[in-house]
Structures are given as C-alpha cells and as structure tokens.
Design an enzyme around this catalytic site. Structure first.
Site, PDB file in Angstrom:
ATOM      1  N   THR A  41       0.842  -1.194   0.000  1.00  0.00           N
ATOM      2  CA  THR A  41       0.000   0.000   0.000  1.00  0.00           C
ATOM      3  C   THR A  41       0.876   1.243   0.000  1.00  0.00           C
ATOM      4  O   THR A  41       2.080   1.162  -0.287  1.00  0.00           O
ATOM      5  CB  THR A  41      -0.983  -0.030   1.202  1.00  0.00           C
ATOM      6  N   ASN A  42       0.309   2.395   0.260  1.00  0.00           N
ATOM      7  CA  ASN A  42       1.081   3.645   0.282  1.00  0.00           C
ATOM      8  C   ASN A  42       0.554   4.531   1.412  1.00  0.00           C
ATOM      9  O   ASN A  42      -0.307   4.114   2.187  1.00  0.00           O
ATOM     10  CB  ASN A  42       0.992   4.344  -1.082  1.00  0.00           C
ATOM     11  N   ARG A  43       1.078   5.742   1.496  1.00  0.00           N
ATOM     12  CA  ARG A  43       0.818   6.572   2.674  1.00  0.00           C
ATOM     13  C   ARG A  43      -0.452   7.408   2.588  1.00  0.00           C
ATOM     14  O   ARG A  43      -0.716   8.223   3.453  1.00  0.00           O
ATOM     15  CB  ARG A  43       1.988   7.531   2.888  1.00  0.00           C
ATOM     16  N   SER A  44      -1.247   7.262   1.551  1.00  0.00           N
ATOM     17  CA  SER A  44      -2.428   8.125   1.414  1.00  0.00           C
ATOM     18  C   SER A  44      -3.464   7.843   2.515  1.00  0.00           C
ATOM     19  O   SER A  44      -3.848   6.696   2.753  1.00  0.00           O
ATOM     20  CB  SER A  44      -3.076   7.911   0.046  1.00  0.00           C
TER      21      SER A  44
END
Ligand code: PMT
Length: 408
Positions: A203-206
């Site tokens: 995933t990512n930091r959003s």
C-alpha cells in the site's frame, strides 16, 4: 444575501465597521451581532446606523417572528466573524452556544468566514493553531491575519486582514455556494491495498483526507457526490460512499460511476503495481514477489469520456514536480492535474494541509500556497466549475498529440 457580521472583543472591532459598510454597499442585508466584549470597543449605535438591521440585544430576544439564537443562523446565507478573537475561535471549535454569536455559529449551515485578530503570542499558541485546524477541517474559511501594529503599541503577526480583503474573500466564497448544483461529481480517495497473501498488502501513505475534502466541498457546493474511497475516515455527510480496497475494486467502482458523471476527480493514490499472483494461504519464509502493472484508471476515463465531462488527476511527486506533472497532464489526457510535492513539510500524504499547483490543459497554472485540504479542494473546484461552464475540450487535443509518450 443575508449576512450575519459577528464582531468580537478586540481592538480590530473598529475595522468591522468598515467591513459592515462595504457589505451593505455591495447590496447585502447585514445583521451585526456583537459580543459583550465587542460593545466595549465599538458602540452599538455605529453598527445600527450603518447596517441593514438593528443590532440584536442577545440570546433571549425575539427575531423575525422567532427566537434570535436560532433564527439568525437559520436565515443567514453567510456568516463573517471579524474580528475573531482567540476566545471566540476556541468557543466555536468547542461547540459552545452561551451567547448570541456562538449560538448563531452552531445553528447556521451557511458558509462561515473567520478573520482572526490577536496578539502575536496568542496567534502563535498551539491552542489557537489547533482550534483553527479543527474549524478548517469542518469547512470554515479563515482569512489569515497580517503583520503590523497591534493594540498596546506592539507590532507583529496577528493584525486582522484589511476590510477590503475580508469582504472580497467572503463574497467570493458565497458565490461558490450552489455553483455545482445539478452536477454529479465522482471523487476517488485513499491508497489502495494490493494483497500479497491474506495477511500482507502493498500500500502507500495516502490517508484519503484530500479526496474526502474534495467530496465534502463538492457536496457543499450543491453537487451530487459519489466518493469511491479506501480510507477508514468518516466520510462527509450527504455523499454516496463506495468503499474499496484494491486498484481492481477502485477500477470497477469508478467504471460504474463515471459514465454519467459531469466531473471525475482522481485524488486516490492508486497502486501502480500489484503482486501478480496473490496466494490464498499465509506465506512463510521470504517470498519472491512477481509484480504486474495495474490498469491506469485515469487514462481509461480519458479514453472513454463523453463531451463536456471534466477530468481531474493528481500527481504526487518529489522532484521536477511541475515538469513531471505537465507531462502527466498531456499523457493522460485530462483537463487538470493537481500536483503536490510530497517531500515538502505539511504537504501531501496524511497532513491536514496541502500545497499544490493546478495545471490546466489550456495552459493555466494556479498555485495554492500551504493551506487546509478543504481550501485546496475549493480552489480545485473553482477550476472545475470554470471548465464546466466553458466546455472541456483542450485535454483531448493535448493527449492526442502526446499519446505515444510512455512514463509512470
Ligand atoms: O490521501 P492524503 O493523505 O490526503 O494525501 C493526498 C495525496 C498525496 C494522496 C493526493 O494529494 C495525491 O497526490 N493523489 C494522487 C497520488 C498518486 O497516485 O499520484 P500518481 O502520480 O501516482 O498518479 C497520477 C494520477 O493517476 C492520479 O490521479 C491517480 O489517481 C491516477 N492513477 C494512478 C495509477 C493508476 N493505476 N490509476 C490511476 O488512475
């Protein structure tokens, strides 16, 4: 337009007289609401002489056939608090309602503009900053103070903005009020999660904050909103919510909602790649991951778009920010790209604030300095509204001349 002008107790209350006069001169019906402290700085007679309505006495008074503490807020089209002292901001953020001004603020559903004014030490205090952040998150518009002479001969940051600035900001804000009425806006938000196995994801930091702020702002401006989100944040009131997890889910949800939409804003951080073969059982040991690209949802929307539909992409970059975003704008064939330098302090992932440059396929460039994500949302929607009114065609032309270029 019916405007409540709230005046609280600071030396800048004398400038509120000028704010009142300018609003009346612009043709609006102004009701001044003074706190007890404000009455120590400026006489009620001054406001009564200038304003359209007399100054209401307080909470217990009858007003237009009802009770003042609810009627004023219910009937207002706009509320402007100038000056807004540290005390008024704190009581507004806490939801108190023990005088006419705070009760009106709690009742109203109209746009609210606050114009802080206080000494520098108070302005810089974390309590004031946190109260303002809370209010901004709720959609309150802040006209920041300037630096200059303060009460008691002091100088520094905290002097209330000039009346002309306050009036221009307040009137521009209210003009936005119903400018998306009758439109359907689809917004994506959050980072997607791509399964490796039943336990792990890529995933990512959003956080989804920027996308949710856009959905909230679009609903406040009268749009029917579909929010496609992977975020666990509480969604804004009055929007249709589709919860998704992976890029594939988001692709399907956007594909279902977009064809009839007038506007699609892709604020989500969609994974660019995912495990090619996620496994059904928990992996043990060190896996060798084979990745595959995800479909480019935004580029697909541009391919399929119907005439007049406005498409907005985002670009999260860390270097050559504007150049990369411009190439993305052309390659993806969208009308607007909103680029944020996610390596800068307070910008991008998970912050309550953002700083963006909005590039238009027509060559326009709008820079939004560091401010709340809600206010960034409104500036983006201003650009969208301008394109809805003019008919969006530049993006298709730009993409057609660049469609062979390959990049992320
Ligand atoms: O959610 P927050 O914590 O508030 O943070 C906000 C944000 C930083 C996530 C937001 O401001 C932002 O920049 N969103 C886009 C992030 C991103 O994925 O950028 P990108 O440059 O990788 O993608 C460009 C555009 O293509 C984006 O509109 C993206 O939604 C879209 N895209 C990307 C990949 C893909 N497979 N399909 C897409 O449609």
């Amino acid at each position: 337009m019916r405007i409540v002008l709230g005046v609280s107790g600071g030396i800048a209350a004398y400038k509120a007289v000028e704010v009142c006069r300018r609003l009346v001169d612009a043709g609006h019906q102004v009701t001044p609401v003074l706190t007890d402290a404000a009455r120590r700085f400026v006489g009620e007679a001054t406001f009564s002489a200038l304003a359209s309505d007399p100054v209401p006495e307080g909470l217990w008074q009858r007003w237009e056939g009802g009770i003042a503490h609810t009627r004023l807020g219910q009937r207002a089209d706009l509320v402007v608090i100038a000056p807004a002292t540290a005390d008024v901001l704190a009581r507004y953020a806490a939801g108190m309602a023990d005088d006419l001004l705070s009760a009106t603020l709690l009742v109203t559903r109209a746009p609210v503009v606050v114009c802080p004014a206080m000494h520098t030490e108070m302005w810089e205090h974390p309590a004031v900053a946190e109260n303002l952040a809370t209010l901004r998150r709720r959609g309150v518009h802040v006209v920041p103070p300037e630096s200059g002479k303060l009460a008691g001969g002091d100088e520094g940051a905290g002097r209330m903005a000039e009346p002309a600035t306050i009036v221009a900001t307040a009137l521009a804000l209210s003009a936005r009020r119903h400018d998306l009425a009758g439109t359907h806006v689809v917004v994506s938000a959050g980072g997607t999660r791509e399964a490796i196995d039943p336990v792990r994801v890529i995933t990512n930091r959003s956080s989804g904050k920027q996308g949710h702020a856009i959905a909230e702002a679009a609903a406040a401006r009268g749009a029917r909103v579909t929010l496609v989100t992977s975020s666990a944040l509480e969604p804004p009131a009055g929007v249709e919510v589709v919860h998704v997890e992976s890029a594939a889910d988001m692709h399907a949800a956007i594909a279902a909602a977009a064809p009839g939409a007038d506007v699609v804003v892709m604020a989500a951080a969609v994974a660019d790649f995912r495990p090619k073969a996620p496994v059904a059982q928990k992996l043990h040991g060190l896996p060798e991951l084979v990745l595959e690209p995800t479909p480019d949802i935004l580029a697909g929307l541009a391919e399929a778009r119907r005439p007049g539909q406005v498409l907005v992409g985002f670009a999260a970059e860390t270097q050559d920010v504007v150049d990369r975003a411009r190439r993305k704008l052309e390659r993806k064939g969208v009308d607007l790209v909103v680029v944020n330098d996610v390596s800068a302090p307070g910008v991008g992932f998970d912050h309550d604030t953002n700083e963006v440059t909005i590039l238009g396929a027509d060559g326009s460039v709008v820079v939004v300095p560091l401010t709340s994500k809600r206010q960034v949302a409104d500036v983006i929607l201003d650009q969208v509204v301008a394109r809805l009114r003019s008919g969006a065609t530049d993006a298709r032309d730009a993409r057609d001349s660049k469609r062979d270029t390959k990049e992320d």
